[in-house]
Design a protein around this motif. Sequence first.
Motif, PDB file in Angstrom:
ATOM      1  N   ALA A 199       0.834  -1.210   0.000  1.00 28.63           N
ATOM      2  CA  ALA A 199       0.000   0.000   0.000  1.00 28.63           C
ATOM      3  C   ALA A 199       0.867   1.257   0.000  1.00 28.63           C
ATOM      4  CB  ALA A 199      -0.942  -0.005   1.208  1.00 28.63           C
ATOM      5  N   ALA A 200       1.928   1.261   0.804  1.00 27.05           N
ATOM      6  CA  ALA A 200       2.828   2.417   0.836  1.00 27.05           C
ATOM      7  C   ALA A 200       3.540   2.574  -0.499  1.00 27.05           C
ATOM      8  CB  ALA A 200       3.836   2.274   1.976  1.00 27.05           C
ATOM      9  N   ALA A 201       3.957   1.466  -1.110  1.00 24.11           N
ATOM     10  CA  ALA A 201       4.628   1.539  -2.412  1.00 24.11           C
ATOM     11  C   ALA A 201       3.696   2.156  -3.457  1.00 24.11           C
ATOM     12  CB  ALA A 201       5.094   0.156  -2.856  1.00 24.11           C
ATOM     13  N   GLY A 202       2.416   1.782  -3.428  1.00 25.65           N
ATOM     14  CA  GLY A 202       1.458   2.353  -4.366  1.00 25.65           C
ATOM     15  C   GLY A 202       1.296   3.841  -4.183  1.00 25.65           C
ATOM     16  N   LEU A 203       1.230   4.285  -2.944  1.00 26.38           N
ATOM     17  CA  LEU A 203       1.113   5.724  -2.673  1.00 26.38           C
ATOM     18  C   LEU A 203       2.389   6.453  -3.084  1.00 26.38           C
ATOM     19  CD1 LEU A 203      -0.446   8.126  -1.597  1.00 26.38           C
ATOM     20  CD2 LEU A 203       0.324   7.499   0.711  1.00 26.38           C
ATOM     21  N   ILE A 204       3.529   5.853  -2.834  1.00 33.61           N
ATOM     22  CA  ILE A 204       4.803   6.469  -3.238  1.00 33.61           C
ATOM     23  C   ILE A 204       4.843   6.636  -4.756  1.00 33.61           C
ATOM     24  CG2 ILE A 204       7.299   6.094  -3.371  1.00 33.61           C
ATOM     25  CD1 ILE A 204       6.997   4.754  -0.531  1.00 33.61           C
ATOM     26  N   ARG A 205       4.399   5.624  -5.494  1.00 39.29           N
ATOM     27  CA  ARG A 205       4.349   5.741  -6.961  1.00 39.29           C
ATOM     28  C   ARG A 205       3.452   6.906  -7.387  1.00 39.29           C
ATOM     29  NH1 ARG A 205       4.970   0.162  -6.594  1.00 39.29           N
ATOM     30  NH2 ARG A 205       2.734  -0.234  -6.384  1.00 39.29           N
ATOM     31  N   SER A 206       2.288   7.027  -6.770  1.00 35.72           N
ATOM     32  CA  SER A 206       1.360   8.115  -7.106  1.00 35.72           C
ATOM     33  C   SER A 206       1.962   9.480  -6.782  1.00 35.72           C
ATOM     34  CB  SER A 206       0.041   7.962  -6.333  1.00 35.72           C
ATOM     35  OG  SER A 206      -0.629   6.805  -6.722  1.00 35.72           O
ATOM     36  N   LEU A 207       2.568   9.590  -5.617  1.00 36.38           N
ATOM     37  CA  LEU A 207       3.176  10.863  -5.227  1.00 36.38           C
ATOM     38  C   LEU A 207       4.357  11.204  -6.127  1.00 36.38           C
ATOM     39  CD1 LEU A 207       3.051  10.492  -1.339  1.00 36.38           C
ATOM     40  CD2 LEU A 207       1.597  11.957  -2.765  1.00 36.38           C
ATOM     41  N   ARG A 208       5.116  10.187  -6.523  1.00 39.43           N
ATOM     42  CA  ARG A 208       6.262  10.405  -7.417  1.00 39.43           C
ATOM     43  C   ARG A 208       5.790  10.952  -8.760  1.00 39.43           C
ATOM     44  NH1 ARG A 208       9.154  11.268 -11.150  1.00 39.43           N
ATOM     45  NH2 ARG A 208      11.286  10.542 -11.465  1.00 39.43           N
ATOM     46  N   ALA A 209       4.663  10.453  -9.265  1.00 35.43           N
ATOM     47  CA  ALA A 209       4.137  10.898 -10.559  1.00 35.43           C
ATOM     48  C   ALA A 209       3.763  12.382 -10.525  1.00 35.43           C
ATOM     49  CB  ALA A 209       2.926  10.054 -10.944  1.00 35.43           C
ATOM     50  N   HIS A 229       4.924  14.733  -7.915  1.00 32.69           N
ATOM     51  CA  HIS A 229       5.917  15.608  -7.274  1.00 32.69           C
ATOM     52  C   HIS A 229       7.356  15.369  -7.700  1.00 32.69           C
ATOM     53  CE1 HIS A 229       2.833  17.147  -4.573  1.00 32.69           C
ATOM     54  NE2 HIS A 229       2.442  15.905  -4.404  1.00 32.69           N
ATOM     55  N   GLY A 230       7.623  14.326  -8.491  1.00 37.35           N
ATOM     56  CA  GLY A 230       8.999  14.024  -8.869  1.00 37.35           C
ATOM     57  C   GLY A 230       9.681  13.191  -7.795  1.00 37.35           C
ATOM     58  N   PRO A 231      11.028  13.116  -7.835  1.00 34.95           N
ATOM     59  CA  PRO A 231      11.777  12.291  -6.887  1.00 34.95           C
ATOM     60  C   PRO A 231      11.446  12.643  -5.430  1.00 34.95           C
ATOM     61  CG  PRO A 231      13.196  13.000  -8.659  1.00 34.95           C
ATOM     62  CD  PRO A 231      11.905  13.752  -8.822  1.00 34.95           C
ATOM     63  N   ASP A 251       3.956  15.896  13.655  1.00 33.65           N
ATOM     64  CA  ASP A 251       3.118  14.740  13.364  1.00 33.65           C
ATOM     65  C   ASP A 251       3.490  13.544  14.236  1.00 33.65           C
ATOM     66  OD1 ASP A 251       0.984  13.691  12.070  1.00 33.65           O
ATOM     67  OD2 ASP A 251       2.057  13.152  10.249  1.00 33.65           O
ATOM     68  N   GLY A 252       3.801  13.808  15.488  1.00 31.47           N
ATOM     69  CA  GLY A 252       4.196  12.721  16.362  1.00 31.47           C
ATOM     70  C   GLY A 252       5.533  12.174  15.936  1.00 31.47           C
ATOM     71  N   SER A 253       5.578  10.899  15.689  1.00 30.08           N
ATOM     72  CA  SER A 253       6.801  10.271  15.211  1.00 30.08           C
ATOM     73  C   SER A 253       6.452   9.519  13.938  1.00 30.08           C
ATOM     74  CB  SER A 253       7.369   9.331  16.274  1.00 30.08           C
ATOM     75  OG  SER A 253       8.595   8.812  15.838  1.00 30.08           O
ATOM     76  N   ALA A 254       6.278  10.266  12.866  1.00 27.85           N
ATOM     77  CA  ALA A 254       5.816   9.695  11.604  1.00 27.85           C
ATOM     78  C   ALA A 254       6.856   9.907  10.516  1.00 27.85           C
ATOM     79  CB  ALA A 254       4.498  10.355  11.184  1.00 27.85           C
ATOM     80  N   PRO A 255       6.869   9.005   9.533  1.00 32.12           N
ATOM     81  CA  PRO A 255       7.741   9.238   8.385  1.00 32.12           C
ATOM     82  C   PRO A 255       7.123  10.337   7.517  1.00 32.12           C
ATOM     83  CG  PRO A 255       6.470   7.236   8.059  1.00 32.12           C
ATOM     84  CD  PRO A 255       6.129   7.752   9.422  1.00 32.12           C
ATOM     85  N   MET A 256       7.901  11.352   7.250  1.00 30.58           N
ATOM     86  CA  MET A 256       7.436  12.479   6.452  1.00 30.58           C
ATOM     87  C   MET A 256       8.024  12.349   5.054  1.00 30.58           C
ATOM     88  SD  MET A 256       5.775  14.308   8.792  1.00 30.58           S
ATOM     89  CE  MET A 256       5.812  16.053   8.514  1.00 30.58           C
ATOM     90  N   CYS A 257       7.181  12.491   4.037  1.00 27.85           N
ATOM     91  CA  CYS A 257       7.586  12.355   2.644  1.00 27.85           C
ATOM     92  C   CYS A 257       7.671  13.743   2.004  1.00 27.85           C
ATOM     93  CB  CYS A 257       6.571  11.480   1.919  1.00 27.85           C
ATOM     94  SG  CYS A 257       6.983  11.141   0.204  1.00 27.85           S
ATOM     95  N   PHE A 258       8.790  14.009   1.354  1.00 28.62           N
ATOM     96  CA  PHE A 258       9.038  15.312   0.732  1.00 28.62           C
ATOM     97  C   PHE A 258       9.601  15.122  -0.674  1.00 28.62           C
ATOM     98  CE2 PHE A 258       9.874  15.815   5.283  1.00 28.62           C
ATOM     99  CZ  PHE A 258       9.059  16.893   5.600  1.00 28.62           C
ATOM    100  N   PRO A 259       9.394  16.114  -1.536  1.00 30.60           N
ATOM    101  CA  PRO A 259      10.159  16.100  -2.783  1.00 30.60           C
ATOM    102  C   PRO A 259      11.645  16.238  -2.434  1.00 30.60           C
ATOM    103  CG  PRO A 259       8.341  17.666  -2.931  1.00 30.60           C
ATOM    104  CD  PRO A 259       8.452  17.233  -1.490  1.00 30.60           C
ATOM    105  N   VAL A 260      12.495  15.542  -3.169  1.00 36.32           N
ATOM    106  CA  VAL A 260      13.938  15.655  -2.923  1.00 36.32           C
ATOM    107  C   VAL A 260      14.326  17.126  -2.980  1.00 36.32           C
ATOM    108  CG1 VAL A 260      16.212  15.154  -3.917  1.00 36.32           C
ATOM    109  CG2 VAL A 260      14.508  13.339  -3.725  1.00 36.32           C
ATOM    110  N   GLY A 261      15.080  17.563  -1.992  1.00 36.07           N
ATOM    111  CA  GLY A 261      15.550  18.938  -1.930  1.00 36.07           C
ATOM    112  C   GLY A 261      14.688  19.861  -1.090  1.00 36.07           C
ATOM    113  N   VAL A 316       9.202   3.238  -9.593  1.00 34.93           N
ATOM    114  CA  VAL A 316       9.846   4.516  -9.243  1.00 34.93           C
ATOM    115  C   VAL A 316      11.255   4.456  -9.809  1.00 34.93           C
ATOM    116  CG1 VAL A 316      10.610   6.019  -7.355  1.00 34.93           C
ATOM    117  CG2 VAL A 316       8.431   4.794  -7.177  1.00 34.93           C
ATOM    118  N   PRO A 317      11.607   5.393 -10.701  1.00 33.04           N
ATOM    119  CA  PRO A 317      12.872   5.264 -11.422  1.00 33.04           C
ATOM    120  C   PRO A 317      14.136   5.452 -10.590  1.00 33.04           C
ATOM    121  CG  PRO A 317      11.718   7.272 -12.092  1.00 33.04           C
ATOM    122  CD  PRO A 317      10.799   6.512 -11.191  1.00 33.04           C
TER     123      PRO A 317
END
Length: 117
Positions: A13-23, A25-27, A38-48, A67-68
Motif C-alpha cells: 500500500a505504501a509503495a502504491g502511494l509512493i508511486r502516485s506521489l512520485r508521478a 511531485h517528482g523524486p 506529526d508525532g513520530s511519523a515518516p514524512m515524505c518530501f520532494p527531494v531537496g 519509481v525510477p
Amino acid sequence: MADPGAVVSVTPAAAGLIRSLRAVHGPLMFHQSGGCCDGSAPMCFPVGEFRTGASDVRLAALDIDGVPEPVEFWMSTAQWELWRHTRLTVDVVPGRGSGFSLEAPEGVRFLIRSHLA
C-alpha cells in the motif's frame, strides 16, 4: 551511514502511494519525524525540500517498483540510536496527519511499524 543491520521496507500500500506521489511531485525522500508536528511519523518530501544535515543518517535507499530512482529514508542520529535494533516498515493508513508530508491531502498518512531485529 547507518549500521549494516538497518532495515527499512515498505508495504504494498505504501509503495502504491509512493508511486502516485512520485508521478505528481517528482523524486521523493523520507525523513522520520522525531516527534514534532506529526508525532513520530515518516514524512515524505520532494527531494531537496527537506534539508538533511550532519545530525541525520541515511538508513536506506529504497528501490520501489515503478519509481525510477531510489527513495532515500533518513532519521536523526539521536533517534536512530534509540531505534537501531529495529526493522522499520513504512505503511499507509487512513486519516490525515498534521504535518507537512506530501500524502496529507490524500486523506491518508504514512506510518512506521517497527519490530525488533
